[in-house]
Design a protein around this motif. Structure first.
Motif, PDB file in Angstrom:
ATOM      1  N   HIS A  96       0.833  -1.201   0.000  1.00  0.00           N
ATOM      2  CA  HIS A  96       0.000   0.000   0.000  1.00  0.00           C
ATOM      3  C   HIS A  96       0.873   1.260   0.000  1.00  0.00           C
ATOM      4  CE1 HIS A  96      -3.035  -2.896   1.087  1.00  0.00           C
ATOM      5  NE2 HIS A  96      -3.981  -1.979   1.193  1.00  0.00           N
ATOM      6  N   ALA A  97       0.331   2.335  -0.561  1.00  0.00           N
ATOM      7  CA  ALA A  97       0.969   3.641  -0.380  1.00  0.00           C
ATOM      8  C   ALA A  97       0.846   4.017   1.096  1.00  0.00           C
ATOM      9  CB  ALA A  97       0.297   4.686  -1.257  1.00  0.00           C
ATOM     10  N   ARG A  98       1.901   4.585   1.660  1.00  0.00           N
ATOM     11  CA  ARG A  98       1.859   4.879   3.096  1.00  0.00           C
ATOM     12  C   ARG A  98       2.748   6.059   3.437  1.00  0.00           C
ATOM     13  NH1 ARG A  98       5.147   0.338   2.475  1.00  0.00           N
ATOM     14  NH2 ARG A  98       7.272   0.554   3.285  1.00  0.00           N
ATOM     15  N   ASP A  99       2.474   6.643   4.602  1.00  0.00           N
ATOM     16  CA  ASP A  99       3.338   7.666   5.189  1.00  0.00           C
ATOM     17  C   ASP A  99       4.038   7.047   6.388  1.00  0.00           C
ATOM     18  OD1 ASP A  99       2.551   9.741   3.438  1.00  0.00           O
ATOM     19  OD2 ASP A  99       0.706  10.013   4.580  1.00  0.00           O
ATOM     20  N   GLU A 100       5.309   7.417   6.569  1.00  0.00           N
ATOM     21  CA  GLU A 100       6.069   6.922   7.704  1.00  0.00           C
ATOM     22  C   GLU A 100       6.484   8.113   8.565  1.00  0.00           C
ATOM     23  OE1 GLU A 100       9.309   4.536   6.338  1.00  0.00           O
ATOM     24  OE2 GLU A 100       8.004   3.014   5.412  1.00  0.00           O
ATOM     25  N   PHE A 101       6.203   8.034   9.863  1.00  0.00           N
ATOM     26  CA  PHE A 101       6.473   9.118  10.786  1.00  0.00           C
ATOM     27  C   PHE A 101       7.538   8.690  11.794  1.00  0.00           C
ATOM     28  CE2 PHE A 101       2.188   9.630   9.254  1.00  0.00           C
ATOM     29  CZ  PHE A 101       2.084  10.990   9.000  1.00  0.00           C
ATOM     30  N   SER A 102       8.375   9.631  12.156  1.00  0.00           N
ATOM     31  CA  SER A 102       9.367   9.381  13.193  1.00  0.00           C
ATOM     32  C   SER A 102       8.686   9.354  14.553  1.00  0.00           C
ATOM     33  CB  SER A 102      10.444  10.466  13.161  1.00  0.00           C
ATOM     34  OG  SER A 102      11.250  10.412  14.317  1.00  0.00           O
ATOM     35  N   ALA A 103       8.926   8.268  15.288  1.00  0.00           N
ATOM     36  CA  ALA A 103       8.365   8.182  16.630  1.00  0.00           C
ATOM     37  C   ALA A 103       9.062   9.143  17.581  1.00  0.00           C
ATOM     38  CB  ALA A 103       8.489   6.751  17.148  1.00  0.00           C
ATOM     39  N   ASN A 104      10.234   9.610  17.203  1.00  0.00           N
ATOM     40  CA  ASN A 104      10.997  10.514  18.053  1.00  0.00           C
ATOM     41  C   ASN A 104      10.476  11.941  17.960  1.00  0.00           C
ATOM     42  OD1 ASN A 104      13.123  11.175  19.864  1.00  0.00           O
ATOM     43  ND2 ASN A 104      14.359  11.891  18.163  1.00  0.00           N
ATOM     44  N   SER A 105      10.185  12.380  16.721  1.00  0.00           N
ATOM     45  CA  SER A 105       9.759  13.762  16.524  1.00  0.00           C
ATOM     46  C   SER A 105       8.285  13.903  16.177  1.00  0.00           C
ATOM     47  CB  SER A 105      10.590  14.403  15.405  1.00  0.00           C
ATOM     48  OG  SER A 105      10.320  13.765  14.164  1.00  0.00           O
ATOM     49  N   GLY A 106       7.675  12.818  15.712  1.00  0.00           N
ATOM     50  CA  GLY A 106       6.288  12.895  15.269  1.00  0.00           C
ATOM     51  C   GLY A 106       6.131  13.455  13.879  1.00  0.00           C
ATOM     52  N   LEU A 107       7.242  13.738  13.189  1.00  0.00           N
ATOM     53  CA  LEU A 107       7.202  14.313  11.846  1.00  0.00           C
ATOM     54  C   LEU A 107       7.289  13.214  10.787  1.00  0.00           C
ATOM     55  CD1 LEU A 107       9.632  17.326  12.372  1.00  0.00           C
ATOM     56  CD2 LEU A 107       7.123  17.336  12.435  1.00  0.00           C
ATOM     57  N   ARG A 108       6.642  13.460   9.655  1.00  0.00           N
ATOM     58  CA  ARG A 108       6.721  12.500   8.555  1.00  0.00           C
ATOM     59  C   ARG A 108       8.114  12.548   7.952  1.00  0.00           C
ATOM     60  NH1 ARG A 108       2.793  13.123   3.442  1.00  0.00           N
ATOM     61  NH2 ARG A 108       4.280  14.792   2.968  1.00  0.00           N
ATOM     62  N   ASN A 109       8.757  11.393   7.828  1.00  0.00           N
ATOM     63  CA  ASN A 109      10.102  11.353   7.260  1.00  0.00           C
ATOM     64  C   ASN A 109      10.192  10.515   5.994  1.00  0.00           C
ATOM     65  OD1 ASN A 109       9.909   8.762   8.263  1.00  0.00           O
ATOM     66  ND2 ASN A 109      11.265   9.140  10.019  1.00  0.00           N
ATOM     67  N   ALA A 110       9.059   9.948   5.558  1.00  0.00           N
ATOM     68  CA  ALA A 110       9.081   9.175   4.315  1.00  0.00           C
ATOM     69  C   ALA A 110       7.660   9.030   3.794  1.00  0.00           C
ATOM     70  CB  ALA A 110       9.700   7.796   4.542  1.00  0.00           C
ATOM     71  N   GLN A 111       7.574   8.946   2.473  1.00  0.00           N
ATOM     72  CA  GLN A 111       6.296   8.702   1.812  1.00  0.00           C
ATOM     73  C   GLN A 111       6.536   7.624   0.761  1.00  0.00           C
ATOM     74  OE1 GLN A 111       4.518  12.058  -0.266  1.00  0.00           O
ATOM     75  NE2 GLN A 111       2.460  11.360   0.262  1.00  0.00           N
ATOM     76  N   VAL A 112       5.970   6.461   0.960  1.00  0.00           N
ATOM     77  CA  VAL A 112       6.225   5.303   0.106  1.00  0.00           C
ATOM     78  C   VAL A 112       5.036   5.104  -0.828  1.00  0.00           C
ATOM     79  CG1 VAL A 112       6.714   2.828   0.050  1.00  0.00           C
ATOM     80  CG2 VAL A 112       7.602   4.247   1.926  1.00  0.00           C
ATOM     81  N   GLN A 113       5.316   5.023  -2.123  1.00  0.00           N
ATOM     82  CA  GLN A 113       4.253   4.800  -3.092  1.00  0.00           C
ATOM     83  C   GLN A 113       3.865   3.329  -3.105  1.00  0.00           C
ATOM     84  OE1 GLN A 113       2.799   7.365  -4.632  1.00  0.00           O
ATOM     85  NE2 GLN A 113       4.227   8.701  -3.536  1.00  0.00           N
ATOM     86  N   ARG A 114       2.663   3.041  -3.591  1.00  0.00           N
ATOM     87  CA  ARG A 114       2.213   1.654  -3.650  1.00  0.00           C
ATOM     88  C   ARG A 114       3.044   0.866  -4.662  1.00  0.00           C
ATOM     89  NH1 ARG A 114      -0.507   0.395  -8.188  1.00  0.00           N
ATOM     90  NH2 ARG A 114      -1.385   2.060  -9.462  1.00  0.00           N
ATOM     91  N   ALA A 115       3.099  -0.442  -4.503  1.00  0.00           N
ATOM     92  CA  ALA A 115       3.833  -1.301  -5.425  1.00  0.00           C
ATOM     93  C   ALA A 115       3.131  -1.325  -6.781  1.00  0.00           C
ATOM     94  CB  ALA A 115       3.932  -2.712  -4.856  1.00  0.00           C
ATOM     95  N   LEU A 116       3.923  -1.339  -7.843  1.00  0.00           N
ATOM     96  CA  LEU A 116       3.358  -1.372  -9.189  1.00  0.00           C
ATOM     97  C   LEU A 116       2.838  -2.762  -9.524  1.00  0.00           C
ATOM     98  CD1 LEU A 116       6.039   0.667 -11.182  1.00  0.00           C
ATOM     99  CD2 LEU A 116       3.879   1.491 -10.243  1.00  0.00           C
ATOM    100  N   SER A 117       1.791  -2.823 -10.331  1.00  0.00           N
ATOM    101  CA  SER A 117       1.292  -4.096 -10.822  1.00  0.00           C
ATOM    102  C   SER A 117       2.211  -4.599 -11.927  1.00  0.00           C
ATOM    103  CB  SER A 117      -0.126  -3.938 -11.368  1.00  0.00           C
ATOM    104  OG  SER A 117      -0.107  -3.096 -12.521  1.00  0.00           O
ATOM    105  N   ASP A 118       2.034  -5.849 -12.338  1.00  0.00           N
ATOM    106  CA  ASP A 118       2.849  -6.415 -13.418  1.00  0.00           C
ATOM    107  C   ASP A 118       2.678  -5.603 -14.702  1.00  0.00           C
ATOM    108  OD1 ASP A 118       3.776  -8.395 -11.769  1.00  0.00           O
ATOM    109  OD2 ASP A 118       2.302  -9.890 -12.414  1.00  0.00           O
ATOM    110  N   GLU A 119       1.463  -5.207 -14.990  1.00  0.00           N
ATOM    111  CA  GLU A 119       1.201  -4.442 -16.210  1.00  0.00           C
ATOM    112  C   GLU A 119       1.856  -3.067 -16.142  1.00  0.00           C
ATOM    113  OE1 GLU A 119      -2.569  -3.262 -19.125  1.00  0.00           O
ATOM    114  OE2 GLU A 119      -2.902  -4.232 -17.194  1.00  0.00           O
ATOM    115  N   GLU A 120       1.820  -2.440 -14.967  1.00  0.00           N
ATOM    116  CA  GLU A 120       2.449  -1.123 -14.812  1.00  0.00           C
ATOM    117  C   GLU A 120       3.961  -1.224 -14.918  1.00  0.00           C
ATOM    118  OE1 GLU A 120      -0.740   1.159 -11.875  1.00  0.00           O
ATOM    119  OE2 GLU A 120       0.720  -0.219 -11.024  1.00  0.00           O
TER     120      GLU A 120
END
Length: 224
Positions: A55-79
């Motif tokens: 899934h597409a997701r946001d990742e937040f630092s537990a230390n600061s509470g700030l978002r430190n990464a944004q991961v796109q969803r995995a591509l399908s075989d056709e994509e």
């Protein structure tokens, strides 16, 4: 692992830094909070379940509470196949433009004979040949796989069974992949023919610039 909806996740992120100050700094630095969508629901968790990895997701630092990464969803075989096609096309287009520039700017001063000029096209021809062979192999392999899937589904129906949804989905995906590779193969075949025309056109231009090609003289009407 804990999972909370979005309305709770927002409050959690606000109070997280103060809460984590009371924990050991080594553990806090290693922790993350993951947030993703499941249908219309926003889910947040301190661990990423296996069914949410793609899934597409946001990742937040537990230390600061700030978002430190944004991961796109995995591509399908056709994509992925479409991305591969686009990347191969970009590579060939760039090489074609570079070749045209080199041949036009330095045709007379760089190439002492036709063989030297032919070598300019050799790299493009090699890349195109390799892409063509790969596409031919992929088409043959995907067709063989699709035939096997269809045969298995047919045997199941002849035996009085019903084709499972998962089996039908696999057939549809394989068919889409085969069509994508067939389009790619057709494109490479067209490019190969176009390259042959381009090579011959460049050689003719080179001969003209070198004075090696005879100039076509318009036929004159005999005097009456």
């Amino acid at each position: 692992m804990f999972r909370v909806p979005a309305i709770v996740a927002a409050s959690l992120l606000l109070v997280m830094p103060q809460t984590l100050l009371a924990q050991s700094s080594g553990k806090a630095a290693d922790k993350k909070l993951y947030c993703w969508n499941e249908g219309k629901e926003r889910i947040c968790s301190d661990a990423l379940p296996a069914d949410a990895v793609n899934h597409a997701r946001d990742e937040f630092s537990a230390n600061s509470g700030l978002r430190n990464a944004q991961v796109q969803r995995a591509l399908s075989d056709e994509e992925r196949a479409a991305a591969s096609t686009a990347a191969a096309q970009v590579q060939l287009d760039q090489m074609a433009e570079q070749t045209r520039q080199r041949t036009e700017q330095a045709m007379l001063t760089t190439y002492g004979d036709e063989n030297a000029l032919r070598r300019v096209f050799a790299e493009r021809q090699e890349v195109l040949d390799n892409n063509l062979k790969t596409a031919q192999y992929n088409v043959a392999s995907l067709r063989e796989s699709l035939v096997a899937l269809l045969a298995a589904a047919g045997d199941r129906e002849l035996a009085g069974g019903k084709v499972a949804d998962k089996q039908a989905q696999a057939i549809g995906q394989r068919h889409a992949q085969l069509q994508s590779q067939q389009r790619l193969l057709a494109s490479f075949e067209q490019q190969q023919q176009a390259l042959k025309v381009e090579i011959e056109s460049s050689l003719q231009r080179y001969r003209q610039l070198k004075g090696l090609a005879p100039v076509d003289v318009p036929a004159q009407t005999p005097a009456g």
